[in-house]
Design an enzyme around this catalytic site. Structure first.
Site, PDB file in Angstrom:
ATOM      1  N   ASP A 267       6.277  12.804 -54.951  1.00  0.00           N
ATOM      2  CA  ASP A 267       6.151  13.752 -55.675  1.00  0.00           C
ATOM      3  C   ASP A 267       7.183  14.492 -55.936  1.00  0.00           C
ATOM      4  O   ASP A 267       7.858  14.852 -56.516  1.00  0.00           O
ATOM      5  CB  ASP A 267       5.145  14.654 -55.118  1.00  0.00           C
ATOM      6  CG  ASP A 267       5.825  14.991 -53.637  1.00  0.00           C
ATOM      7  OD1 ASP A 267       6.420  14.237 -52.945  1.00  0.00           O
ATOM      8  OD2 ASP A 267       6.174  16.680 -53.740  1.00  0.00           O
TER       9      ASP A 267
ATOM     10  N   ASP B 245       2.793   9.446 -50.570  1.00  0.00           N
ATOM     11  CA  ASP B 245       3.843  10.265 -49.803  1.00  0.00           C
ATOM     12  C   ASP B 245       2.614  11.277 -49.171  1.00  0.00           C
ATOM     13  O   ASP B 245       1.753  11.262 -49.733  1.00  0.00           O
ATOM     14  CB  ASP B 245       4.580  10.327 -50.964  1.00  0.00           C
ATOM     15  CG  ASP B 245       5.185  11.486 -50.145  1.00  0.00           C
ATOM     16  OD1 ASP B 245       5.640  11.625 -48.924  1.00  0.00           O
ATOM     17  OD2 ASP B 245       5.557  12.620 -50.355  1.00  0.00           O
TER      18      ASP B 245
ATOM     19  N   ASP C  92       3.382  15.293 -47.783  1.00  0.00           N
ATOM     20  CA  ASP C  92       3.473  16.500 -48.495  1.00  0.00           C
ATOM     21  C   ASP C  92       4.164  16.356 -49.905  1.00  0.00           C
ATOM     22  O   ASP C  92       4.894  15.944 -50.576  1.00  0.00           O
ATOM     23  CB  ASP C  92       4.898  16.522 -47.301  1.00  0.00           C
ATOM     24  CG  ASP C  92       4.721  16.951 -46.619  1.00  0.00           C
ATOM     25  OD1 ASP C  92       3.345  16.950 -45.365  1.00  0.00           O
ATOM     26  OD2 ASP C  92       5.950  17.931 -45.819  1.00  0.00           O
TER      27      ASP C  92
END
Length: 270
Positions: A210, A12, A14
């Site tokens: 996250d 991922d 961001d």
């Protein structure tokens, strides 16, 4: 002679490889350089669009395949898994999504999507430059939106979208309306492609994320890394082979965990 496994890193962006505030990847550079030295592909797998990710890949000097819009499509640049470039779509077209959202708005559901915003508006809510915000609006099969209604209405809208084959996923900053696919499907597709061209090697997948929309990607990886951040405490996964949580946030935690995993997975040089 020890044959190195074919390690694939799916990440991922961001809040994971990129800092949530500055969008910097600098703290992850030592791990990125070590991966490059071992020819280990870093496959970006994000809600970002193709133009956004192509710009970032230039900064990263990254030539690997990548996955856009939470699994809407896998992009394979030439010279990777095939001689010719490929774009493999897994998505319901964005036009279908916008049509459904228009109908939902007419029924009183309150939200604001990227299609409703100018590039300046998107820049304002994301912190992106106008140029980057323009790229963020060029979408293949998803629509990010900001929810403006009540919580119970959000659940109703999610149910109505599911009835027409769409889903509503909570990302780091936005909700994403998309078809019935996710980051994990595209990850597994690319892992199979790598296995097909490296039949003598063991393909090992590492996935890093996250937030809750990373859950299935993490669960389907051999090694799942949950990067500490705003939504990471809400990210509970089951079924992954090995699970670790970073101590550091964002790219600092990314560097920490990748270095640790490479110490485990790479053959010791004699």
């Amino acid at each position: 002679m020890v044959i190195e496994p074919q390690i694939l890193v799916f990440t991922d962006l961001d809040g994971t490889l990129l800092d949530h505030h500055s969008y910097s990847f600098q703290p992850a550079l030592p791990a990125l350089q070590r991966l490059a030295a071992h020819n280990i592909p870093v496959i970006l797998n994000s809600s970002k669009t193709r133009p956004e990710m192509e710009a970032l890949k230039q900064q990263l000097d990254n030539t690997a395949p990548f996955i856009v819009e939470n699994g809407a499509a896998a992009i394979i640049p030439s010279g990777n898994l095939s001689e010719e470039p490929e774009e493999i779509l897994f998505a319901a077209p964005r036009d279908v999504i916008l049509e459904q959202l228009h109908w939902l708005r007419s029924k009183g559901y309150e939200f604001r999507g990227f299609n409703d915003m100018s590039a300046a508006d998107v820049a304002d809510v994301t912190g992106l430059t106008i140029q980057a915000a323009t790229a963020a609006k060029q979408r293949i099969g998803t629509e990010p939106l900001m929810w403006q209604g009540e919580e119970y209405q959000l659940l109703e809208m999610k149910s109505l979208l599911e009835q027409v084959g769409l889903q509503l996923i909570k990302g780091g900053r936005f909700y994403h309306v998309m078809g019935q696919y996710d980051k994990a499907d595209a990850m597994q597709y690319l892992a199979q492609r790598y296995q097909a061209i490296n039949p003598q090697k063991q393909v090992i997948s590492i996935a890093l994320g996250d937030s809750p929309n990373d859950a299935r990607m993490l669960e389907r990886a051999d090694y799942a890394v949950i990067i500490k951040g705003v939504n990471s405490d809400k990210l509970m996964i089951t079924g992954a082979g090995h699970v670790m949580r970073s101590q550091g946030e964002g790219p600092t935690g990314w560097n920490e965990c990748i270095q640790s995993l490479l110490n485990q997975l790479l053959p010791v040089a004699h």
